[in-house]
Write an enzyme that holds these catalytic residues in place. Structure first.
Site, PDB file in Angstrom:
ATOM      1  CD  GLU A  64     -15.557 -17.595  19.990  1.00 44.45           C
ATOM      2  OE1 GLU A  64     -14.380 -17.801  20.431  1.00 44.45           O
ATOM      3  OE2 GLU A  64     -16.070 -16.443  19.309  1.00 44.45           O
ATOM      4  NE  ARG A 120     -19.103  -7.276  17.907  1.00 40.38           N
ATOM      5  CZ  ARG A 120     -17.909  -7.968  17.960  1.00 40.38           C
ATOM      6  NH1 ARG A 120     -16.870  -7.655  17.443  1.00 40.38           N
ATOM      7  NH2 ARG A 120     -17.897  -9.069  18.466  1.00 40.38           N
ATOM      8  CB  ALA A 147     -15.760 -11.033   4.984  1.00 39.37           C
ATOM      9  CB  THR A 209      -4.877 -12.641   8.445  1.00 45.23           C
ATOM     10  OG1 THR A 209      -4.421 -12.680   9.866  1.00 45.23           O
ATOM     11  CG2 THR A 209      -4.362 -11.461   7.671  1.00 45.23           C
ATOM     12  N   GLY A 234      -6.553 -11.744  15.180  1.00 45.28           N
ATOM     13  CA  GLY A 234      -6.104 -12.634  16.356  1.00 45.28           C
ATOM     14  C   GLY A 234      -7.214 -12.670  17.259  1.00 45.28           C
ATOM     15  CG  ASP A 235     -10.716 -14.154  16.254  1.00 44.39           C
ATOM     16  OD1 ASP A 235      -9.942 -15.232  15.910  1.00 44.39           O
ATOM     17  OD2 ASP A 235     -11.503 -13.760  15.270  1.00 44.39           O
TER      18      ASP A 235
END
Length: 359
Positions: A64, A120, A147, A209, A234-235
């Site tokens: 992205e 961030r 991570a 997750t 969720g992304d």
């Protein structure tokens, strides 16, 4: 902000530089200062040119680009998300970013953003929770101990005073690693055997997750009144963590609706389902948490203004610092229109250096 005289030189922050910058600042201090920049840029939301990130999806992940500009500065981040990478010893998420001057178009900073993105993301989560979580929250469940987990824990301790951490991951080794990494920092840490056990008594529930699929990390019966849910994992389209019934019981807060409706938990809901934008809460235009029994949900997918804020913070942080390298990135000919002449002069210099020395 480095004071460079040569227009061709751009400060470059390598992974080592970033680690040194964070450690010399102090990780929790870094998170608190970064959070202030993130919150400031949310409060300037209407000044920004905004666009949902530009994705290139594949079977195994996504790459992205995430651009944003406030009219004076422009920033973008290149980032990937490949959950299978851990099987080959690679990071799930890697990133780098650029901060530029809008007036000249010249880059001001090139930086690693794998570490910076983790920082961030945690800082943004804590900023949202500051406005949405129940007052006096001291216990957080952290489901997904990859991570991002330690950064989330430290950000919530630094900004909200979290004292108790309840950990769960389907991989016990991940939980053990997270507990070891945080063991010396004064948190009360409980390793849990199930997600259900982890959420018991939690004021805040963070899900982080990595599995790239529709999953049900939290079911409706696990969520009692008054909690704040920080949904980080969720992304992307087809990747969620929460049962739909949790969403319909919650007050939902998002970064940028056009992006979150595609990538976030609310992709499970109708395209016009009502949500509140976080910047409106931060600026006082609307209410965040209104009562003690309200379930608040920050449906976080990560947005470009947060990366903009992170790069802006790091750029300012470099003033007086040596935590960067000088990168010869921009062509700077003696005469701006004589770019070809640079090649000729370079060729002449190379030929001269190759000439034999006559004694």
């Amino acid at each position: 902000m480095p004071a460079e005289q040569n227009l061709n030189i751009v400060p470059f922050i390598s992974v080592e530089n970033m680690m040194d910058l964070v450690l010399s600042t102090g990780t929790e201090t870094f998170l608190k200062e970064l959070a202030a920049y993130v919150e400031e840029d949310f409060s300037r939301w209407e000044l920004f040119d905004k666009v949902a990130r530009i994705p290139a999806h594949s079977r195994d992940g996504v790459i992205e680009l995430m651009p944003a500009s406030d009219g004076k500065l422009y920033a973008f981040k290149y980032v990937n998300g490949h959950p299978k990478n851990t099987k080959s010893g690679r990071q799930t998420v890697t990133a780098f970013g650029v901060l530029s001057d809008v007036e000249s178009g010249y880059p001001l900073l090139l930086s690693e953003m794998t570490i910076l993105t983790a920082l961030r993301t945690a800082a943004t989560s804590a900023v949202a929770a500051k406005h949405l979580a129940p007052k006096g929250a001291r216990t957080m469940a952290l489901i997904g101990n990859g991570a991002q987990s330690e950064f989330q824990a430290l950000a919530f301790r630094s900004l909200l005073g979290i004292e108790n951490l309840r950990l769960y991951d389907i991989d016990p080794a991940a939980t053990d690693r997270c507990r070891r990494n945080l063991a010396h920092l004064g948190l009360n840490i409980t390793a849990c055997r199930t997600a259900e056990e982890a959420v018991e008594g939690a004021d805040i529930i963070t899900t982080a997750t990595a599995d790239k699929r529709n999953a049900t990390i939290l079911t409706d019966n696990m969520i009692g009144p008054g909690v704040h849910i920080n949904a980080v994992g969720g992304d992307s389209p087809g990747k969620t963590e929460l049962h739909r019934d949790i969403l319909t019981r919650s007050s939902i807060f998002v970064e940028y609706p056009p992006q979150t409706r595609i990538e976030g938990e609310i992709q499970q809901l109708a395209p016009d389902y009502p949500v509140t934008e976080l910047w409106q809460v931060i600026t006082g235009q609307t209410t965040g948490r209104s009562d003690d029994r309200q379930i608040t949900l920050f449906d976080s997918v990560g947005f470009a203004t947060e990366d903009f804020a992170a790069l802006r913070y790091v750029y300012d942080k470099l003033r007086g610092s040596t935590c960067y390298e000088k990168l010869d990135l921009v062509a700077d000919p003696d005469e701006p229109r004589d770019l070809f002449g640079m090649l000729l002069r370079r060729q002449a210099a190379a030929q001269k250096s190759a000439e034999p020395v006559i004694a």
